[in-house]
Scaffold this motif. Structure first.
Motif, PDB file in Angstrom:
ATOM      1  N   UNK A  39      -0.097  -6.182   9.124  1.00 38.20           N
ATOM      2  CA  UNK A  39       0.725  -5.822   7.969  1.00 38.20           C
ATOM      3  C   UNK A  39       0.104  -6.251   6.662  1.00 38.20           C
ATOM      4  N   UNK A  40      -1.263  -6.437   6.657  1.00 37.52           N
ATOM      5  CA  UNK A  40      -1.938  -7.011   5.484  1.00 37.52           C
ATOM      6  C   UNK A  40      -1.902  -6.090   4.269  1.00 37.52           C
ATOM      7  N   UNK A  41      -1.833  -4.781   4.488  1.00 35.83           N
ATOM      8  CA  UNK A  41      -1.873  -3.846   3.357  1.00 35.83           C
ATOM      9  C   UNK A  41      -0.502  -3.651   2.712  1.00 35.83           C
ATOM     10  N   UNK A  64       7.322  -8.514   0.633  1.00 34.17           N
ATOM     11  CA  UNK A  64       8.629  -8.285   1.281  1.00 34.17           C
ATOM     12  C   UNK A  64       8.446  -7.508   2.594  1.00 34.17           C
ATOM     13  N   UNK A  65       7.660  -6.406   2.524  1.00 32.12           N
ATOM     14  CA  UNK A  65       7.439  -5.573   3.716  1.00 32.12           C
ATOM     15  C   UNK A  65       6.574  -6.310   4.754  1.00 32.12           C
ATOM     16  N   UNK A  66       5.626  -7.144   4.237  1.00 30.78           N
ATOM     17  CA  UNK A  66       4.783  -7.921   5.167  1.00 30.78           C
ATOM     18  C   UNK A  66       5.646  -8.869   5.994  1.00 30.78           C
ATOM     19  N   UNK A  67       6.667  -9.467   5.367  1.00 33.58           N
ATOM     20  CA  UNK A  67       7.604 -10.339   6.104  1.00 33.58           C
ATOM     21  C   UNK A  67       8.408  -9.538   7.121  1.00 33.58           C
ATOM     22  N   UNK A  77       0.120   0.575  11.113  1.00 34.76           N
ATOM     23  CA  UNK A  77       0.496  -0.547  11.982  1.00 34.76           C
ATOM     24  C   UNK A  77       1.995  -0.557  12.255  1.00 34.76           C
ATOM     25  N   UNK A  78       2.799  -0.210  11.239  1.00 37.02           N
ATOM     26  CA  UNK A  78       4.267  -0.165  11.432  1.00 37.02           C
ATOM     27  C   UNK A  78       4.633   0.957  12.394  1.00 37.02           C
TER      28      UNK A  78
END
Length: 757
Positions: A2-4, A8-11, A44-45
């Motif tokens: 989720x690096x990109x 908030x979305x990475x969490x 990735x999501x």
């Protein structure tokens, strides 16, 4: 991972991963949808959402999402890892390995991916790759015990035991002197015993013995320690010391046959073929007499001498062995004595002994030469034993008379009816055998063994419907077929398949044989979870033993029977094929258009009705069992849309299907006559003359006096005599090979015929 994404979305992405690991799939889906609202093409999501859906049995959606995710982010190790996990869940291990390797190209030091890859390599027996991956894991995390042990086991499986020992010794060099703590004593002990077994395997017996003496205090499994110590001393030629340990093991368990045989080997009194000189027999008698005084309660010490004694001494020993068991009333006595019938002359001595005992009990109520009166039941068990004796010798009429007398003596003993059923079965009266087995079953309705015995006899008599109703009495919720399949009840499926085959119902026969084949595929899959579990728990000797067992799994008797049954079904289908859909279409095309339309509608309605009924039945069956006590819903079993195997017989090339199973038998049961008989029959049907000839040569090599070998040889001889003159180059080549081998075939045929006549 989720690096990109923004913070908030990475969490949220971390929430998806955690939800997947903790099996909170709805929560994970919710988090994935939140990210995809803002970033609909985030690879990735999409992949993680697909993986979550896969766990919720939404496979087609899962694959679609994971492929989309991968397409959007080909450089992400997460996407490749998830794709591999998806393939792994569908048992597509080779594809999964490819995905993991792609992931490792992007992130070569990812421990999770390396660990997953190593499990798949162990499962697929890619042993050189397994060694490489375990070495990489060890170099990344050398402070992890499991990585050291995994690397050692990988070398051992890759036939490099000396390297495995080096790895274990290097691991021991990293430990403190006071290791292990109390809570890890068992694991460390198992590792030491595994290391000693590696020394033994490499032939480094002195090193193994030295290691055992040095580490004795750290080994907690004292029984395995003693057994291994005795084995190593024996291999070193230190027989007195080895014998002393085996005698101490006998004191712990005086009914273990292995310990008695080991003591005999230490004294030089063991023969693989059971043939002994008079001097050896005398020494063995003295040995067992001394052991009998020490372990008077042991049955093994009284039973083993019956294998090597001859003549009068055998009769005396057998007499003293059977008397207390007849008085006690032991139904398994004949099973215990039955191996003696393979020894020449012993069956006649036993017959004389049994008849002498029967006559003495009838006339005086005592055993021969004994003043002590026997209870009335002794005559019953003597008659029971004699009936089994005559049954074994093929004298069924006398056997039935004896068992009838025993039944009239005491009509309430269940074992009498079971044995009478078996005598009837051996005499060829299967219906009577089934009726007697049912009578025995009805005398004790809570006995599962009697129920199973009855079902087996009914299937032998081709009473399949009745057998199903009887088997259902001991299955969960009365869901007979599915429950027996889930329990991997292979004897039932094999007997059912054989019965349907005899009745000509090839669809149902194939259904049962292929169900057994599926159980073996499941057993192969079941080892997967143990690749990590055994390394973690350090049960290394059991783990290696399990892997060796798995490698010869398809040599098991039940698999052989199932594969042979399936091959026979396919050969029968080849000879009398069922109507294919194209033939049915041809017949339908001859009808007038209106009639054809009506018939098609009728067929569609019938198919829809059958499917609906199957689904309704499934819902009824699972509605009660679908909810567990905790109130959680359980997974419903998928509906079987082909319960009678009708689709299995609608096959274009039955012989090609049969060849798949024949190859498995040739690889795993090459010493079985039946394998080569089936190979001969199948290749004759396929017109593969040289392969059929190869099968005939194997049959003659294995057992030239067998009637089936002789029959195949004659069939082959007739076949090559009726072959037309060769035209093509390949036909000429076959003819030249046969001409070169013809003298051998002819001499074999003449020899076999003279032996037969």
């Amino acid at each position: 991972m989720g690096s990109s994404l923004p913070p908030k979305e990475a969490n949220l992405f971390k929430v998806i991963v955690k939800s997947y690991e903790t099996k909170q799939y709805k929560k994970g889906l919710k988090a994935a949808d939140s990210i995809l609202k803002k970033f609909p093409e985030h690879g990735e999501t999409l992949s993680m959402k697909g993986l979550t859906l896969n766990c919720m049995d939404r496979k087609s959606e899962a694959y679609e999402l994971v492929r989309r995710g991968l397409k959007n982010d080909l450089k992400s190790h997460v996407c490749w890892h998830v794709y591999g996990l998806l393939y792994r869940s569908d048992r597509e291990y080779r594809e999964a390995i490819k995905c993991y390797r792609n992931a490792l190209r992007i992130d070569p030091d990812n421990i999770e991916i390396l660990r997953d890859l190593s499990l798949l390599q162990a499962q697929m027996r890619d042993l050189s790759g397994f060694v490489e991956t375990r070495q990489q894991l060890l170099s990344l995390k050398p402070n992890h015990r499991m990585n050291w042990i995994g690397f050692a086991v990988a070398h051992h499986l890759n036939s490099n035991s000396s390297k495995a020992i080096e790895v274990l010794e290097a691991y021991e060099g990293t430990l403190e002197d006071d290791y292990p703590p109390d809570n890890e004593r068992y694991e460390h002990s198992e590792m030491l015993l595994y290391k000693i077994s590696l020394f033994e395997e490499c032939g480094m017996l002195d090193r193994a013995l030295e290691e055992m003496q040095k580490k004795e205090s750290k080994i907690v499994d004292k029984l395995s320690f003693k057994e291994q110590m005795a084995s190593i001393l024996f291999k070193l030629g230190r027989f007195d010391e080895s014998e002393s340990i085996y005698r101490s093991l006998l004191f712990m368990n005086p009914d273990n046959y292995k310990y008695f045989i080991a003591v005999q080997k230490c004294l030089g009194l063991y023969s693989d073929n059971g043939q002994y000189s008079a001097n050896d027999v005398e020494r063995l008698s003295a040995l067992y007499n001394s052991l009998k005084e020490k372990y008077a309660w042991s049955s093994a010490v009284k039973r083993i001498p019956l294998d090597f004694l001859e003549g009068e001494k055998f009769q005396e020993a057998a007499d003293s062995y059977v008397r207390p068991l007849l008085t006690k009333g032991v139904p398994s006595l004949f099973s215990d004595l039955s191996p003696l019938y393979e020894h020449p002359g012993k069956a006649n001595i036993l017959e004389q002994l049994f008849l002498k005992i029967e006559d003495s009990i009838r006339t005086s109520g005592c055993f021969p030469g004994s003043p002590q009166k026997e209870p009335p039941s002794t005559l019953l068990w003597t008659l029971f034993l004699i009936s089994q004796h005559y049954d074994r010798r093929g004298q069924y009429e006398i056997a039935l008379n004896k068992i009838d007398e025993a039944i009239s003596h005491t009509p309430t003993v269940i074992d009498l009816y079971s044995v009478k059923g078996k005598i009837s079965q051996h005499a060829g009266n299967f219906a009577a055998a089934a009726a007697l087995a049912d009578e025995a079953r009805s005398m004790d309705l809570a006995d599962r063994y009697l129920n199973s015995e009855c079902v087996m006899q009914m299937l032998q008599a081709d009473q399949v419907g009745l057998a199903e109703k009887t088997a259902v009495l001991f299955t969960k919720d009365g869901d007979q077929h599915n429950n027996l399949h889930d329990m991997q009840c292979m004897w039932y499926e094999l007997a059912s398949g054989e019965s349907y085959f005899r009745q000509g119902d090839l669809g149902r026969a194939l259904k049962n044989f292929l169900a057994v084949e599926k159980h073996y595929a499941d057993m192969t899959e079941d080892q997967f979870d143990f690749h990590s579990y055994c390394l973690r728990k350090m049960t290394l000797r059991a783990y290696v033993s399990m892997l060796k067992f798995q490698d010869r799994l398809h040599a098991h008797e039940y698999f052989h029977k199932a594969a042979a049954g399936a091959i026979r079904c396919y050969m029968k289908l080849h000879e009398s094929p069922t109507k294919s859909s194209t033939e049915e279409n041809d017949e339908m095309s001859k009808l007038p258009p209106a009639q054809r339309k009506k018939l098609r509608q009728k067929q569609k309605k019938a198919e829809a009705r059958a499917k609906r009924e199957a689904e309704e039945k499934q819902e009824d069956e699972t509605s009660s069992s679908n909810t567990s006590k905790s109130g959680k819903k359980q997974n419903a079993r998928p509906v079987d849309l082909d319960p009678h195997g009708e689709k299995l017989v609608q096959i274009e090339d039955p012989l090609a299907e049969a060849t798949k199973y024949l190859k498995l038998l040739q690889n795993n049961s090459s010493s079985s006559l039946e394998t080569h008989i089936l190979s001969f029959e199948l290749n004759m049907r396929k017109q593969k003359i040289l392969l059929a000839f190869q099968a005939v040569k194997q049959l003659i090599k294995l057992d030239e006096n067998n009637p089936d070998s002789h029959r195949c040889l004659i069939k082959f001889f007739h076949k090559i005599n009726s072959l037309p003159t060769p035209g093509t180059d390949s036909e000429k080549l076959i003819w030249n090979v046969l001409e070169a081998e013809r003298p051998d075939i002819r001499s074999n045929l003449i020899l076999a015929r003279s032996v037969f006549l």
